[in-house]
Design a protein around this motif. Sequence first.
Motif, PDB file in Angstrom:
ATOM      1  N   ILE A   1       0.871  -1.183   0.000  1.00  0.00           N
ATOM      2  CA  ILE A   1       0.000   0.000   0.000  1.00  0.00           C
ATOM      3  C   ILE A   1       0.902   1.224   0.000  1.00  0.00           C
ATOM      4  CG2 ILE A   1      -1.880   1.211   1.145  1.00  0.00           C
ATOM      5  CD1 ILE A   1      -2.675  -1.550   0.236  1.00  0.00           C
ATOM      6  N   GLY A   2       0.655   2.163  -0.918  1.00  0.00           N
ATOM      7  CA  GLY A   2       1.506   3.349  -1.014  1.00  0.00           C
ATOM      8  C   GLY A   2       0.715   4.618  -1.237  1.00  0.00           C
ATOM      9  N   ALA A   3       1.403   5.610  -1.813  1.00  0.00           N
ATOM     10  CA  ALA A   3       0.783   6.918  -2.023  1.00  0.00           C
ATOM     11  C   ALA A   3      -0.329   6.885  -3.045  1.00  0.00           C
ATOM     12  CB  ALA A   3       1.856   7.929  -2.444  1.00  0.00           C
ATOM     13  N   ASP A   4      -0.332   5.876  -3.924  1.00  0.00           N
ATOM     14  CA  ASP A   4      -1.374   5.801  -4.944  1.00  0.00           C
ATOM     15  C   ASP A   4      -2.740   5.452  -4.362  1.00  0.00           C
ATOM     16  OD1 ASP A   4      -0.725   3.263  -4.198  1.00  0.00           O
ATOM     17  OD2 ASP A   4      -0.287   2.515  -6.208  1.00  0.00           O
ATOM     18  N   LEU A   5      -2.811   5.267  -3.034  1.00  0.00           N
ATOM     19  CA  LEU A   5      -4.098   5.050  -2.371  1.00  0.00           C
ATOM     20  C   LEU A   5      -4.962   6.304  -2.430  1.00  0.00           C
ATOM     21  CD1 LEU A   5      -5.786   3.087  -0.517  1.00  0.00           C
ATOM     22  CD2 LEU A   5      -4.653   4.184   1.424  1.00  0.00           C
ATOM     23  N   PHE A   6      -4.306   7.485  -2.584  1.00  0.00           N
ATOM     24  CA  PHE A   6      -5.020   8.760  -2.555  1.00  0.00           C
ATOM     25  C   PHE A   6      -5.010   9.408  -3.943  1.00  0.00           C
ATOM     26  CE2 PHE A   6      -3.028   8.040   1.588  1.00  0.00           C
ATOM     27  CZ  PHE A   6      -4.131   8.087   2.426  1.00  0.00           C
ATOM     28  N   GLU A   7      -5.786  10.479  -4.059  1.00  0.00           N
ATOM     29  CA  GLU A   7      -5.856  11.262  -5.287  1.00  0.00           C
ATOM     30  C   GLU A   7      -5.579  12.727  -4.971  1.00  0.00           C
ATOM     31  OE1 GLU A   7      -9.688  10.701  -6.941  1.00  0.00           O
ATOM     32  OE2 GLU A   7      -9.367   8.588  -7.475  1.00  0.00           O
ATOM     33  N   GLU A   8      -5.048  13.444  -5.957  1.00  0.00           N
ATOM     34  CA  GLU A   8      -4.794  14.874  -5.769  1.00  0.00           C
ATOM     35  C   GLU A   8      -6.105  15.617  -5.544  1.00  0.00           C
ATOM     36  OE1 GLU A   8      -2.460  16.612  -8.821  1.00  0.00           O
ATOM     37  OE2 GLU A   8      -0.760  15.247  -8.579  1.00  0.00           O
ATOM     38  N   GLY A   9      -6.076  16.533  -4.581  1.00  0.00           N
ATOM     39  CA  GLY A   9      -7.267  17.290  -4.229  1.00  0.00           C
ATOM     40  C   GLY A   9      -8.132  16.646  -3.172  1.00  0.00           C
ATOM     41  N   ALA A  10      -7.806  15.408  -2.772  1.00  0.00           N
ATOM     42  CA  ALA A  10      -8.604  14.712  -1.758  1.00  0.00           C
ATOM     43  C   ALA A  10      -8.330  15.292  -0.376  1.00  0.00           C
ATOM     44  CB  ALA A  10      -8.296  13.224  -1.784  1.00  0.00           C
ATOM     45  N   LEU A  11      -9.299  15.150   0.513  1.00  0.00           N
ATOM     46  CA  LEU A  11      -9.150  15.587   1.897  1.00  0.00           C
ATOM     47  C   LEU A  11      -8.695  14.403   2.756  1.00  0.00           C
ATOM     48  CD1 LEU A  11     -12.338  17.795   2.403  1.00  0.00           C
ATOM     49  CD2 LEU A  11     -10.020  18.550   1.880  1.00  0.00           C
ATOM     50  N   VAL A  12      -7.720  14.654   3.630  1.00  0.00           N
ATOM     51  CA  VAL A  12      -7.184  13.596   4.485  1.00  0.00           C
ATOM     52  C   VAL A  12      -7.062  14.096   5.914  1.00  0.00           C
ATOM     53  CG1 VAL A  12      -5.918  12.406   2.653  1.00  0.00           C
ATOM     54  CG2 VAL A  12      -4.817  14.275   3.890  1.00  0.00           C
ATOM     55  N   ASP A  13      -7.061  13.136   6.849  1.00  0.00           N
ATOM     56  CA  ASP A  13      -6.762  13.406   8.253  1.00  0.00           C
ATOM     57  C   ASP A  13      -5.362  12.869   8.542  1.00  0.00           C
ATOM     58  OD1 ASP A  13      -9.321  14.375   8.485  1.00  0.00           O
ATOM     59  OD2 ASP A  13     -10.141  12.528   9.319  1.00  0.00           O
ATOM     60  N   VAL A  14      -4.534  13.676   9.197  1.00  0.00           N
ATOM     61  CA  VAL A  14      -3.158  13.287   9.491  1.00  0.00           C
ATOM     62  C   VAL A  14      -2.957  13.294  10.994  1.00  0.00           C
ATOM     63  CG1 VAL A  14      -0.723  13.761   9.101  1.00  0.00           C
ATOM     64  CG2 VAL A  14      -2.388  14.324   7.323  1.00  0.00           C
ATOM     65  N   GLY A  15      -2.581  12.127  11.540  1.00  0.00           N
ATOM     66  CA  GLY A  15      -2.365  12.009  12.977  1.00  0.00           C
ATOM     67  C   GLY A  15      -0.911  11.702  13.294  1.00  0.00           C
ATOM     68  N   GLY A  16      -0.433  12.213  14.417  1.00  0.00           N
ATOM     69  CA  GLY A  16       0.942  11.970  14.843  1.00  0.00           C
ATOM     70  C   GLY A  16       1.188  12.612  16.191  1.00  0.00           C
ATOM     71  N   LYS A  17       2.409  12.460  16.698  1.00  0.00           N
ATOM     72  CA  LYS A  17       2.773  13.052  17.981  1.00  0.00           C
ATOM     73  C   LYS A  17       3.372  14.435  17.764  1.00  0.00           C
ATOM     74  CE  LYS A  17       3.355   9.404  21.364  1.00  0.00           C
ATOM     75  NZ  LYS A  17       4.243   8.837  22.407  1.00  0.00           N
ATOM     76  N   THR A  18       2.930  15.391  18.610  1.00  0.00           N
ATOM     77  CA  THR A  18       3.467  16.741  18.524  1.00  0.00           C
ATOM     78  C   THR A  18       4.885  16.793  19.080  1.00  0.00           C
ATOM     79  OG1 THR A  18       2.528  17.306  20.685  1.00  0.00           O
ATOM     80  CG2 THR A  18       1.180  17.749  18.746  1.00  0.00           C
ATOM     81  N   ILE A  19       5.584  17.883  18.805  1.00  0.00           N
ATOM     82  CA  ILE A  19       6.945  18.056  19.295  1.00  0.00           C
ATOM     83  C   ILE A  19       6.937  18.141  20.816  1.00  0.00           C
ATOM     84  CG2 ILE A  19       8.942  19.593  19.301  1.00  0.00           C
ATOM     85  CD1 ILE A  19       8.182  20.436  16.474  1.00  0.00           C
TER      86      ILE A  19
END
Length: 227
Positions: free
Chosen positions: A112-130
């Motif tokens: 599974i890679g970046a081709d899962l998404f399309e340009e212009g799509a909306l995404v949620d990005v989760g991670g740990k803050t600094i």
Amino acid sequence: MSLGVLGTKLGMTTIFDPETGNAIPVTVVQAGPCLVTQIKTKETDGYSAVQLGYSELPDRKRTLNTKEPKEVNKYLSSPEYGHLSNKGLPALRHLKEYRLDDVSSFEIGQTIGADLFEEGALVDVGGKTIGRGFAGYQKRHNFKRGNMTHGSKNHRLPGSTGAGTTPGRVYPGKRMAGRYGNTNVKIRKLTIAKIDSERNLLLIKGAIPGKTGNLVSITPALIVGQK
């Protein structure tokens, strides 16, 4: 729920809209490649989900001192190494599950890679803050400081923290000094400005949690009314 992808924050840069010429601040993310390491179904696990693995580890072995000595990867515990090696998969640093309604289209070892998404799509990005360590009231909660004039003895002090005899304690959740940052945060509805499928790069408009090298999880944005 929908399938996402694990990635690494590489940093920020600027691109230009060819139509309007506007500068667009973007965050560059190495999105995968991720391997499908486990497929869970309602019959076997009580729920359906796909487990992805990311960031292949060097093949460095160590021997366990057990009755039957066996070799495992230096960077993984014995259960983790067995979970992957029994399926013929390489040692992977990160594992994460994504719950799905239908998992019939996936198979172990699928990429599974970046081709899962399309340009212009909306995404949620989760991670740990600094992480900023142990911080005081002004830095952590944006408190005002006291007077800096001669004679003042209250410059960066918090002031009163509660009432006296009643209730005789400080209420939970009171804003005080403590650990600042290093918390899980999800930024919602960010736009994918550009995709480089060959190198598995996503250029996401705006900022995402963490510093360069931070692990992030990117999933399609959850729109109100959708499951």
